[in-house]
Design an enzyme around this catalytic site. Structure first.
Site, PDB file in Angstrom:
ATOM      1  N   HIS A   1       1.545   7.669   8.857  1.00  9.07           N
ATOM      2  CA  HIS A   1       2.182   7.951   9.384  1.00  9.07           C
ATOM      3  C   HIS A   1       2.160   9.375   9.601  1.00  9.07           C
ATOM      4  O   HIS A   1       1.846  10.071   8.975  1.00  9.07           O
ATOM      5  CB  HIS A   1       3.165   7.010   8.911  1.00  9.07           C
ATOM      6  CG  HIS A   1       3.613   7.266   7.329  1.00  9.07           C
ATOM      7  ND1 HIS A   1       4.217   8.437   7.043  1.00  9.07           N
ATOM      8  CD2 HIS A   1       3.776   6.279   7.152  1.00  9.07           C
ATOM      9  CE1 HIS A   1       4.261   8.258   6.227  1.00  9.07           C
ATOM     10  NE2 HIS A   1       4.102   7.027   5.406  1.00  9.07           N
TER      11      HIS A   1
ATOM     12  N   HIS B   1       1.979  11.156   5.581  1.00  6.91           N
ATOM     13  CA  HIS B   1       0.479  10.648   5.169  1.00  6.91           C
ATOM     14  C   HIS B   1       0.015  12.839   5.616  1.00  6.91           C
ATOM     15  O   HIS B   1      -0.595  12.895   5.657  1.00  6.91           O
ATOM     16  CB  HIS B   1      -0.443  10.081   5.559  1.00  6.91           C
ATOM     17  CG  HIS B   1      -0.082   8.743   5.555  1.00  6.91           C
ATOM     18  ND1 HIS B   1       0.217   7.423   6.247  1.00  6.91           N
ATOM     19  CD2 HIS B   1       0.661   7.973   3.861  1.00  6.91           C
ATOM     20  CE1 HIS B   1       1.135   6.419   5.349  1.00  6.91           C
ATOM     21  NE2 HIS B   1       0.548   7.021   4.247  1.00  6.91           N
TER      22      HIS B   1
ATOM     23  N   CYS C   1       3.073  -5.208 -10.656  1.00 10.61           N
ATOM     24  CA  CYS C   1       3.801  -5.799  -9.100  1.00 10.61           C
ATOM     25  C   CYS C   1       3.203  -5.619  -8.447  1.00 10.61           C
ATOM     26  O   CYS C   1       2.092  -4.257  -8.309  1.00 10.61           O
ATOM     27  CB  CYS C   1       4.748  -4.935  -8.404  1.00 10.61           C
ATOM     28  SG  CYS C   1       5.534  -4.822  -7.038  1.00 10.61           S
TER      29      CYS C   1
ATOM     30  N   CYS D   1       2.819  -2.120  -5.681  1.00  8.78           N
ATOM     31  CA  CYS D   1       2.433  -0.689  -6.758  1.00  8.78           C
ATOM     32  C   CYS D   1       1.793  -0.893  -7.262  1.00  8.78           C
ATOM     33  O   CYS D   1       0.825   0.379  -7.846  1.00  8.78           O
ATOM     34  CB  CYS D   1       3.625  -1.172  -7.246  1.00  8.78           C
ATOM     35  SG  CYS D   1       5.652  -0.598  -6.989  1.00  8.78           S
TER      36      CYS D   1
ATOM     37  N   CYS E   1      11.185  -4.830  -8.735  1.00  9.37           N
ATOM     38  CA  CYS E   1      10.762  -3.665  -8.332  1.00  9.37           C
ATOM     39  C   CYS E   1      12.107  -2.983  -6.985  1.00  9.37           C
ATOM     40  O   CYS E   1      11.706  -3.649  -6.377  1.00  9.37           O
ATOM     41  CB  CYS E   1       9.224  -3.727  -7.669  1.00  9.37           C
ATOM     42  SG  CYS E   1       8.346  -2.646  -6.382  1.00  9.37           S
TER      43      CYS E   1
ATOM     44  N   HIS F   1       9.582  -2.742  -3.976  1.00 11.18           N
ATOM     45  CA  HIS F   1       8.786  -3.971  -3.052  1.00 11.18           C
ATOM     46  C   HIS F   1      10.461  -4.358  -2.712  1.00 11.18           C
ATOM     47  O   HIS F   1       9.757  -6.091  -2.446  1.00 11.18           O
ATOM     48  CB  HIS F   1       7.357  -4.364  -3.837  1.00 11.18           C
ATOM     49  CG  HIS F   1       6.880  -3.217  -2.770  1.00 11.18           C
ATOM     50  ND1 HIS F   1       6.462  -2.539  -3.854  1.00 11.18           N
ATOM     51  CD2 HIS F   1       5.491  -2.882  -1.741  1.00 11.18           C
ATOM     52  CE1 HIS F   1       5.740  -1.365  -3.925  1.00 11.18           C
ATOM     53  NE2 HIS F   1       5.064  -1.477  -1.956  1.00 11.18           N
TER      54      HIS F   1
ATOM     55  N   LYS G   1      14.513   7.520   4.806  1.00  6.43           N
ATOM     56  CA  LYS G   1      13.371   7.034   4.194  1.00  6.43           C
ATOM     57  C   LYS G   1      12.509   6.249   5.446  1.00  6.43           C
ATOM     58  O   LYS G   1      13.060   5.563   6.093  1.00  6.43           O
ATOM     59  CB  LYS G   1      13.450   6.112   3.109  1.00  6.43           C
ATOM     60  CG  LYS G   1      12.337   6.440   2.855  1.00  6.43           C
ATOM     61  CD  LYS G   1      11.742   5.464   0.688  1.00  6.43           C
ATOM     62  CE  LYS G   1      11.198   5.347   0.320  1.00  6.43           C
ATOM     63  NZ  LYS G   1      10.544   3.991  -0.745  1.00  6.43           N
TER      64      LYS G   1
ATOM     65  N   LYS H   1       8.138   0.312   7.381  1.00  7.55           N
ATOM     66  CA  LYS H   1       8.143  -0.484   7.982  1.00  7.55           C
ATOM     67  C   LYS H   1       9.731  -1.353   8.963  1.00  7.55           C
ATOM     68  O   LYS H   1       9.334  -1.499  10.083  1.00  7.55           O
ATOM     69  CB  LYS H   1       7.292  -1.329   7.698  1.00  7.55           C
ATOM     70  CG  LYS H   1       5.603  -0.995   8.383  1.00  7.55           C
ATOM     71  CD  LYS H   1       4.739  -1.683   7.777  1.00  7.55           C
ATOM     72  CE  LYS H   1       3.711  -0.913   6.730  1.00  7.55           C
ATOM     73  NZ  LYS H   1       2.986  -2.134   5.182  1.00  7.55           N
TER      74      LYS H   1
END
Ligand code: MSP
Length: 473
Positions: free
Chosen positions: A17, A20, A127, A130, A145, A148, A289, A292
């Site tokens: 995305h 990156h 986790c 992570c 977490c 997540h 932020k 997905k």
């Protein structure tokens, strides 16, 4: 002098995305700058994919594909994405390659020879999202977490540990002696505070992992994915001279790995530390932020299909200062495209070239090829100090002053009355364009050829052309 530039290796199972892409565009820009300065043979730009994760094993099973085939497909997607948006990397490392396992074994053995690896039973909350153990303080009020939103699993296993605690003092001394090693300063201060808070030894193996690199002296264990992922930089480094000039470009989220654990492991293995690290900020999209679940993940390829690679590159890199957090808004980007690229750069090139063709038969007046170096020197300095946005502003500063000169002198009127009088102004305008073409080699790799062609040769300009179509999209 040699320059070796690296990006983080991206989790292969993610979709590329613009977050990156931001990091990769920035590194690509720096690589282009250094290639211009040092020659292509003295610059090496490495990127790649981080592949040894349980998530990919699970996802491959879901798709009914053997893991290697699945990984191949995903890694190819990353590579193709970077090619599609004009990233010119020299090497693409995949952590499932044999060359990487060999390098990792070599380093783990060296660290072991220093007496810095020991076996110990570990009980902790892990986790899988992570790929890391979390402490109670890391969890949210539900014991989940925070990233997540899942309760971590309780894992108890025999692990190999790295004596990170031993490097507390050497790291502090290193930072003292090399105050610019990690930039920007705010990231360095965070890292220093963390080290000063005390370092604990860290687990570097997993007994239960299905995928990964075997622990060299205990095949029941795999090397913890983050430990070996960091080592990719040495796997992908062509030689020691390149390593001396190595700059890691990373996001601020992974500074602890790169600026505490990685240098400590290198010290232990007796390998020199890279030249420096730059940790850039994180950005939101339209204030939110990217995620997905929210469905607001922007693909760089989709954006580039509408606006072209250079526009996406410069639009992202100029949205906020390199090193700060920021926001990328698609509507601001559209404005930027229309006003600064189409209306600013594109319009300037086209107008000047069309006017010189019209009034001077395309002939360049005397003094047209005298590029001023001061602006270029400033531009170079900014890039060498990681001030990518400021370097871009330098480019637009020249665009603005050329457009101002054009409008203020109304050179098209003057040329109509007396083309001799207009010549020095055209010469000055063409000089501005020369400087822009120089900077465009670094900032506008896709359009630079067309800009150069418009400037023509020493005697004549080329034909006018629309560089950025304002009706696009
Ligand atoms: N695999 C690890 C890195 C291992 S390096 C030895 C990893 N991968 S990642 O796919 O999650 O990529 C992280 C990097 O992507 C960040 O460090 C950052 O450079 C970039 N970004 C991802 N999302 C981003 C934003 N929203 N904003 C800016 N950069 C972002 O961590």
């Amino acid at each position: 002098m040699k320059k070796f530039l690296t990006t983080p290796i991206f989790y292969v199972n993610d979709k590329p995305h613009i977050g990156h892409a931001y990091c990769v565009f920035a590194t690509d820009t720096l690589a282009r700058y250094w290639r211009k300065k040092l020659g292509r043979e003295n610059v090496w730009f490495l990127t790649g994919t981080d592949e040894n994760s349980q998530k990919t094993v699970d996802a491959a099973a879901k798709e009914g594909l053997p893991v290697p085939e699945y990984l191949e497909k995903l890694a190819k997607n990353w590579k193709t994405t970077w090619h599609e948006i004009g990233i010119d990397f020299d090497d693409f490392i995949r952590t499932t390659e044999d060359r990487h396992a060999d390098k990792v074994h070599e380093l783990i053995n060296k660290i072991n020879d220093s007496g810095d690896i020991y076996e110990h039973k570990y009980v902790g909350k892990y986790c899988s999202g992570c790929e890391t153990f979390l402490k109670d303080a890391d969890l949210d009020e539900n014991g989940h977490c925070p990233d997540h939103k899942k309760a971590p699993e309780l894992l108890e296993e025999d692990n190999y540990f790295f004596r990170l605690s031993k490097y507390e003092k050497p790291l502090l001394e290193f930072y003292e002696k090399n105050p610019n090693w990690l930039q920007p300063d705010k990231r360095k201060n965070e890292v220093l505070n963390f080290i000063k808070g005390g370092l604990e030894d860290i687990s570097i193996s997993r007994e239960s992992a299905e995928i990964g690199i075997d622990f060299p002296f205990d095949k029941k264990h795999k090397i913890y994915v983050w430990t070996e992922a960091l080592m990719n930089y040495l796997t992908g480094c062509p030689d020691e001279d390149f390593w001396k000039g190595c700059t890691h470009i990373i996001g601020k989220d992974i500074t602890k790995f790169h600026c505490i654990i990685w240098p400590a492991m290198l010290m232990s293995a007796g390998v020199e530390l890279p030249q420096n690290v730059f940790a850039h900020g994180y950005f939101t999209v339209d204030g939110t932020k990217m995620s997905k679940t929210l469905g607001n993940v922007v693909s760089p390829v989709d954006l580039a299909k509408d606006f072209g690679n250079d526009a996406v590159r410069i639009g992202l890199l100029s949205s906020f200062e390199f090193g700060n957090d920021g926001d990328f808004s698609v509507s601001n980007f559209e404005d930027f495209y229309r006003s600064r690229l189409a209306g600013g750069v594109g319009n300037l090139f086209n107008r000047v070239v069309v006017l010189v063709n019209k009034f001077l038969d395309g002939n360049k007046p005397a003094g047209s090829n005298e590029t001023q170096t001061e602006v270029l020197e400033k531009f170079d300095k900014h890039l060498e100090s990681f001030e990518i946005r400021t370097a871009i502003e330098t480019f637009f500063g020249v665009v603005d002053s050329a457009n101002e000169l054009l409008n203020k002198t109304e050179v098209w009127k003057l040329a109509k009355e007396d083309s001799e009088k207009a010549k020095p102004i055209f010469a000055e305008l063409l000089n501005h364009l020369e400087i822009l073409v120089e900077m465009a080699e670094v900032l506008f790799p896709e359009k630079q050829g067309a800009m150069k062609a418009m400037l023509g040769d020493a005697d004549k300009v080329g034909d006018g052309e629309i560089l950025f179509d304002s009706n696009r999209k």
